[in-house]
Motif scaffolding. Structure first.
Motif, PDB file in Angstrom:
ATOM      1  N   ALA A 405       0.837  -1.201   0.000  1.00  0.00           N
ATOM      2  CA  ALA A 405       0.000   0.000   0.000  1.00  0.00           C
ATOM      3  C   ALA A 405       0.872   1.251   0.000  1.00  0.00           C
ATOM      4  O   ALA A 405       1.946   1.284   0.604  1.00  0.00           O
ATOM      5  N   ASP A 406       0.424   2.281  -0.690  1.00  0.00           N
ATOM      6  CA  ASP A 406       1.170   3.533  -0.764  1.00  0.00           C
ATOM      7  C   ASP A 406       1.247   4.184   0.616  1.00  0.00           C
ATOM      8  O   ASP A 406       0.225   4.425   1.262  1.00  0.00           O
ATOM      9  N   ALA A 407       2.470   4.467   1.051  1.00  0.00           N
ATOM     10  CA  ALA A 407       2.683   4.985   2.408  1.00  0.00           C
ATOM     11  C   ALA A 407       1.997   6.328   2.619  1.00  0.00           C
ATOM     12  O   ALA A 407       1.396   6.577   3.676  1.00  0.00           O
ATOM     13  N   ASN A 408       2.073   7.208   1.630  1.00  0.00           N
ATOM     14  CA  ASN A 408       1.478   8.534   1.788  1.00  0.00           C
ATOM     15  C   ASN A 408      -0.043   8.469   1.865  1.00  0.00           C
ATOM     16  O   ASN A 408      -0.672   9.211   2.627  1.00  0.00           O
ATOM     17  N   VAL A 409      -0.627   7.585   1.074  1.00  0.00           N
ATOM     18  CA  VAL A 409      -2.087   7.493   1.068  1.00  0.00           C
ATOM     19  C   VAL A 409      -2.589   6.893   2.379  1.00  0.00           C
ATOM     20  O   VAL A 409      -3.579   7.361   2.950  1.00  0.00           O
ATOM     21  N   VAL A 410      -1.899   5.867   2.879  1.00  0.00           N
ATOM     22  CA  VAL A 410      -2.285   5.305   4.180  1.00  0.00           C
ATOM     23  C   VAL A 410      -2.138   6.370   5.266  1.00  0.00           C
ATOM     24  O   VAL A 410      -2.992   6.498   6.151  1.00  0.00           O
ATOM     25  N   ALA A 411      -1.063   7.144   5.186  1.00  0.00           N
ATOM     26  CA  ALA A 411      -0.860   8.226   6.159  1.00  0.00           C
ATOM     27  C   ALA A 411      -1.997   9.237   6.090  1.00  0.00           C
ATOM     28  O   ALA A 411      -2.409   9.800   7.113  1.00  0.00           O
ATOM     29  N   LEU A 412      -2.516   9.461   4.885  1.00  0.00           N
ATOM     30  CA  LEU A 412      -3.629  10.402   4.730  1.00  0.00           C
ATOM     31  C   LEU A 412      -4.882   9.882   5.440  1.00  0.00           C
ATOM     32  O   LEU A 412      -5.554  10.636   6.153  1.00  0.00           O
ATOM     33  N   TYR A 413      -5.182   8.591   5.265  1.00  0.00           N
ATOM     34  CA  TYR A 413      -6.345   8.021   5.954  1.00  0.00           C
ATOM     35  C   TYR A 413      -6.123   8.013   7.468  1.00  0.00           C
ATOM     36  O   TYR A 413      -7.080   8.085   8.238  1.00  0.00           O
ATOM     37  N   ASN A 414      -4.869   7.934   7.870  1.00  0.00           N
ATOM     38  CA  ASN A 414      -4.548   8.021   9.301  1.00  0.00           C
ATOM     39  C   ASN A 414      -4.664   9.447   9.824  1.00  0.00           C
ATOM     40  O   ASN A 414      -4.479   9.688  11.023  1.00  0.00           O
ATOM     41  N   SER A 415      -4.927  10.385   8.925  1.00  0.00           N
ATOM     42  CA  SER A 415      -5.026  11.799   9.318  1.00  0.00           C
ATOM     43  C   SER A 415      -6.455  12.322   9.229  1.00  0.00           C
ATOM     44  O   SER A 415      -6.679  13.530   9.302  1.00  0.00           O
ATOM     45  N   MET A 416      -7.406  11.414   9.062  1.00  0.00           N
ATOM     46  CA  MET A 416      -8.792  11.855   8.878  1.00  0.00           C
ATOM     47  C   MET A 416      -9.283  12.715  10.031  1.00  0.00           C
ATOM     48  O   MET A 416      -9.944  13.741   9.832  1.00  0.00           O
ATOM     49  N   ALA A 417      -8.967  12.303  11.255  1.00  0.00           N
ATOM     50  CA  ALA A 417      -9.443  13.055  12.425  1.00  0.00           C
ATOM     51  C   ALA A 417      -8.854  14.464  12.444  1.00  0.00           C
ATOM     52  O   ALA A 417      -9.525  15.429  12.836  1.00  0.00           O
ATOM     53  N   LYS A 418      -7.597  14.584  12.013  1.00  0.00           N
ATOM     54  CA  LYS A 418      -6.956  15.904  11.992  1.00  0.00           C
ATOM     55  C   LYS A 418      -7.545  16.797  10.906  1.00  0.00           C
ATOM     56  O   LYS A 418      -7.565  18.021  11.036  1.00  0.00           O
ATOM     57  N   LEU A 419      -8.011  16.170   9.821  1.00  0.00           N
ATOM     58  CA  LEU A 419      -8.565  16.940   8.708  1.00  0.00           C
ATOM     59  C   LEU A 419     -10.029  17.313   8.927  1.00  0.00           C
ATOM     60  O   LEU A 419     -10.534  18.224   8.278  1.00  0.00           O
ATOM     61  N   GLU A 420     -10.706  16.617   9.822  1.00  0.00           N
ATOM     62  CA  GLU A 420     -12.156  16.726   9.980  1.00  0.00           C
ATOM     63  C   GLU A 420     -12.620  18.175  10.168  1.00  0.00           C
ATOM     64  O   GLU A 420     -12.150  18.883  11.046  1.00  0.00           O
ATOM     65  N   THR A 421     -13.521  18.615   9.277  1.00  0.00           N
ATOM     66  CA  THR A 421     -14.020  20.001   9.347  1.00  0.00           C
ATOM     67  C   THR A 421     -15.543  20.054   9.240  1.00  0.00           C
ATOM     68  O   THR A 421     -16.096  21.091   8.889  1.00  0.00           O
ATOM     69  N   ILE A 422     -16.200  18.951   9.526  1.00  0.00           N
ATOM     70  CA  ILE A 422     -17.669  18.936   9.469  1.00  0.00           C
ATOM     71  C   ILE A 422     -18.225  19.115  10.883  1.00  0.00           C
ATOM     72  O   ILE A 422     -18.709  20.194  11.241  1.00  0.00           O
ATOM     73  N   GLU A 423     -18.112  18.064  11.680  1.00  0.00           N
ATOM     74  CA  GLU A 423     -18.622  18.144  13.052  1.00  0.00           C
ATOM     75  C   GLU A 423     -17.841  19.165  13.877  1.00  0.00           C
ATOM     76  O   GLU A 423     -18.398  19.790  14.789  1.00  0.00           O
ATOM     77  N   ASN A 424     -16.560  19.337  13.563  1.00  0.00           N
ATOM     78  CA  ASN A 424     -15.763  20.334  14.293  1.00  0.00           C
ATOM     79  C   ASN A 424     -16.277  21.753  14.075  1.00  0.00           C
ATOM     80  O   ASN A 424     -15.957  22.664  14.847  1.00  0.00           O
ATOM     81  N   ASN A 425     -17.056  21.937  13.012  1.00  0.00           N
ATOM     82  CA  ASN A 425     -17.648  23.245  12.733  1.00  0.00           C
ATOM     83  C   ASN A 425     -19.146  23.258  13.014  1.00  0.00           C
ATOM     84  O   ASN A 425     -19.869  24.138  12.532  1.00  0.00           O
ATOM     85  N   GLY A 426     -19.592  22.267  13.791  1.00  0.00           N
ATOM     86  CA  GLY A 426     -20.988  22.240  14.215  1.00  0.00           C
ATOM     87  C   GLY A 426     -21.967  21.815  13.143  1.00  0.00           C
ATOM     88  O   GLY A 426     -23.176  22.049  13.270  1.00  0.00           O
ATOM     89  N   ILE A 427     -21.482  21.194  12.078  1.00  0.00           N
ATOM     90  CA  ILE A 427     -22.355  20.753  10.984  1.00  0.00           C
ATOM     91  C   ILE A 427     -22.725  19.291  11.213  1.00  0.00           C
ATOM     92  O   ILE A 427     -21.846  18.454  11.409  1.00  0.00           O
ATOM     93  N   PRO A 428     -24.001  18.952  11.200  1.00  0.00           N
ATOM     94  CA  PRO A 428     -24.425  17.563  11.430  1.00  0.00           C
ATOM     95  C   PRO A 428     -23.813  16.609  10.398  1.00  0.00           C
ATOM     96  O   PRO A 428     -23.765  16.921   9.204  1.00  0.00           O
ATOM     97  N   PHE A 429     -23.351  15.453  10.887  1.00  0.00           N
ATOM     98  CA  PHE A 429     -22.724  14.458  10.014  1.00  0.00           C
ATOM     99  C   PHE A 429     -23.265  13.082  10.363  1.00  0.00           C
ATOM    100  O   PHE A 429     -23.420  12.739  11.541  1.00  0.00           O
ATOM    101  N   LYS A 430     -23.529  12.287   9.334  1.00  0.00           N
ATOM    102  CA  LYS A 430     -24.121  10.968   9.555  1.00  0.00           C
ATOM    103  C   LYS A 430     -23.491   9.950   8.609  1.00  0.00           C
ATOM    104  O   LYS A 430     -23.190  10.261   7.457  1.00  0.00           O
TER     105      LYS A 430
END
Length: 672
Positions: A405-430
């Protein structure tokens, strides 16, 4: 992967990319031949229709001079031909012939036809020369730079060298290399004169023998096909030579001392290439056709650097500061575009670590970075909620069990929480698990602000999760693309489409499909039909049993019960067919097909060129095409890196920019 395998793999991909440029050039030339043949057929048919009596033209009638009106019409055409020739730098000798014809007061009917048909031939060969010249320049320049990139990336050290200019490239391109002492331009004009002579002879003989005009058209079509085949042979042989020449010149520039032959080994490999495969020679013994490719027409062999002591030759050069100037360590994830900017165009190197003269360049047992382990803790909270935790864990476990697996792409999926801008901005997510997999957004009408976001992904279940995982990764990449949008309060301007360079590269990337990819798609289509028929047969039998039970009155239940069971069987058939189809040949091929469908604007799906894709009604905008391409690319980079290698061989510039986009999104997460 050991070092020898690394070099072979990288340079085989370079050869495939160069080969594909030749294939595309030949495809353009084939189109030119088809257009010209159509013109010739029209010209001949119109001439016979104008001058024939009883569907024939005698030699005497053909030699009859044009009358004043006919001559005036011809001269108008000839003047148009002259203007075209002057504007497009067409063959000077032909333009002179046209000028002479324009000044004449007596021209026969047959001469007039020959002037018209030869003009079509001259234009075609002029376009052919332009196509081949442009392609060979591209093959040489791209091959030279990509060879340097792969070597410097492979040994981990880079240094500046002069960029190629047009004069240097022209000198290489125009220099004869074959034993006949002709360059490709001279060969093209030789083929042109041969075809013109054959065309004129065919027309004259047809008239002398009193044959039907269709006979002449058929014979000309045959000769055009022969000429087209010769053009194809010329293109592919010249491509192989200039690809090889680019490698040689780059090897010389980088002080590579020995080279090794790598043949493309398959059922089409020639005996000479099989025999040369694996042999290595000093650079001083490089001789095309003897020790270096091309060894024959349509040769697909390539060369790689050969090092006795694990890169020591290049390592020593890199350490010789007095000869090479400053040297720098080249990161393993450095893209071609970044390398070109730094080492060819003299760009900023402040982010690179300088290598001192005392540094020893050691071989890497594993060139490709090893991907880190995907961790469930790195997902946003919604993915770890009680109802979703099991599905997320299944995804994590599956990915961590993959190799390559591509190291950078796996690292990106490992960064989802850091990238998250939906619920962190009070927008409902489901997160839901319906059939229509997508990232769906809704906005407030008055403000245009995001109202809510829903991610619909498969529920991972069954023995084979390949297809479901690909779909899940695809949709989650869409989500991260949305996370990276410019304005967190809005739904538009996703990260990928905000990158102008990616949009430009995507727009300029051809939708052509390489032979290797086309063969894969054909095999996939065949296997899909087999699976489809197998599943359909299984459920048709069950439906027949249900229908028979109603007919023989053994069915227990009402008409409503029958309809319910019937619909249940149809739904199960569709679900199983979809499940099986997504897992065909290891899964992921549908994602690759969708990338090509996006490049075609959905035309490939509409025409049936690919089995999977979104089609033209969805791909109306470039934004949607880029969104789907980056999502498919991310998924395949984890689950099917072998398919990414195929794509890279066919579309190297696009892959380089997709890699760069992944890295830039990682930077946004603070991981780079």
């Amino acid at each position: 992967m050991n070092n020898g395998e690394y070099w072979q793999k990288r340079f085989e991909l370079l050869e495939q990319a160069a080969h594909q440029r030749g294939v595309q050039c030949y495809a353009d030339i084939e189109k030119q031949y088809r257009q010209t043949q159509k013109q010739l057929e029209g010209q001949i048919a119109a001439w016979y229709q104008r001058f024939a009596s009883n569907n024939g033209v005698t030699l005497a009638e053909a030699k009859r001079m044009l009358n004043a009106k006919e001559l005036a019409e011809l001269k108008w055409d000839v003047n148009q031909y002259i203007q075209y020739g002057q504007e497009n730098a067409i063959n000077g000798t032909w333009v002179k012939q046209l000028e002479n014809a324009s000044a004449r007061f007596h021209i026969s009917r047959l001469e007039a036809l020959k002037l018209q048909t030869q003009q079509s031939i001259e234009v075609m060969f002029g376009n052919q020369l332009d196509s081949i010249d442009s392609t060979m320049r591209n093959v040489y320049k791209s091959g030279y730079y990509h060879t340097a990139y792969e070597i410097q990336k492979g040994v981990g050290v880079g240094w500046d060298f002069s960029a190629l200019d047009d004069k240097q490239i022209s000198k290489v391109i125009n220099k004869p290399w074959a034993v006949d002492g002709k360059n490709f331009s001279e060969r093209i004009w030789g083929n042109r004169q041969k075809l013109v002579n054959e065309l004129n002879n065919t027309l004259t003989q047809n008239i002398i023998l009193g044959k039907d005009p269709q006979k002449a058209i058929d014979e000309i079509a045959r000769k055009m096909n022969t000429s087209k085949t010769n053009a194809g042979r010329l293109v592919m042989t010249e491509e192989a030579f200039f690809s090889s020449a680019a490698q040689k010149d780059c090897f010389d520039e980088l002080d590579v001392e020995q080279f090794e032959i790598v043949a493309t080994l398959d059922s089409h490999t020639s005996d000479i290439c099989r025999g040369m495969d694996g042999k290595h020679f000093p650079m001083s013994e490089w001789k095309v056709g003897v020790t270096a490719p091309p060894f024959h027409v349509h040769c697909r062999s390539t060369t790689v650097p050969y090092f006795d002591d694990e890169f020591d030759a290049v390592g020593e050069r890199a350490a010789r500061d007095e000869e090479t100037g400053k040297t720098y360590f080249v990161p393993g994830n450095m893209t071609y575009k970044e390398w070109e900017k730094s080492f060819v165009n003299g760009g900023d190197k402040s982010g690179l670590q300088e290598a001192s003269p005392d540094d020893t360049i050691k071989a890497k047992e594993e060139i490709k970075q090893v991907a880190e382990e995907l961790k469930i803790d790195n997902f946003p909270d919604a993915f770890k909620a009680k109802g979703e935790l099991k599905n997320t864990q299944a995804l994590v476990d599956y990915i961590n069990g993959l190799e390559g697996a591509d190291a950078n792409v796996v690292a990106l999926y490992n960064s989802m929480a850091k990238l998250e801008t939906i619920e962190n901005n009070g927008i409902p997510f489901k997160i839901s698990h319906g059939k229509n997999h997508a990232v769906s957004t809704s906005t407030y009408t008055l403000t245009g602000n995001l109202a809510d976001v829903k991610l619909t992904i498969p529920k991972l279940q069954g023995e084979n999760l390949a297809g479901q995982v690909n779909t899940t990764l695809h949709e989650e990449m869409h989500l991260m693309d949305l996370y990276g949008r410019k304005d967190p309060s809005k739904s538009g301007n996703w990260f990928s489409t905000s990158r102008t360079v990616l949009m430009d590269v995507f727009k300029s990337t051809s939708d052509s499909i390489s032979d290797e990819v086309a063969d894969l798609f054909a095999e996939h289509k065949k296997e899909y039909r087999r699976v489809r028929d197998e599943v359909n047969a299984k459920y048709q039998n069950l439906i027949s049993e249900l229908n028979n039970s109603v007919m023989d009155k053994t069915f227990q239940g009402s008409l409503a019960d029958y309809k319910k069971q019937y619909n249940k069987l149809v739904s199960a058939m569709n679900d199983e067919r979809d499940y099986m189809a997504r897992n065909i040949m290891g899964g992921g091929i549908g994602n690759l097909e969708d990338i090509y469908d996006a490049l075609s604007g959905g035309v490939f799906r509409d025409k049936g060129t690919v089995m999977y894709g979104h089609g033209s009604s969805y791909y109306r905008s470039q934004e949607s095409r880029v969104h789907e391409t980056i999502a498919n690319y991310a998924a395949l980079s984890i689950t099917r890196p072998d398919l990414i290698e195929l794509l890279k061989a066919d579309k190297p510039d696009l892959v380089a920019e997709l890699d760069a986009t992944i890295i830039e999104l990682l930077k946004k997460a603070g991981e780079e």
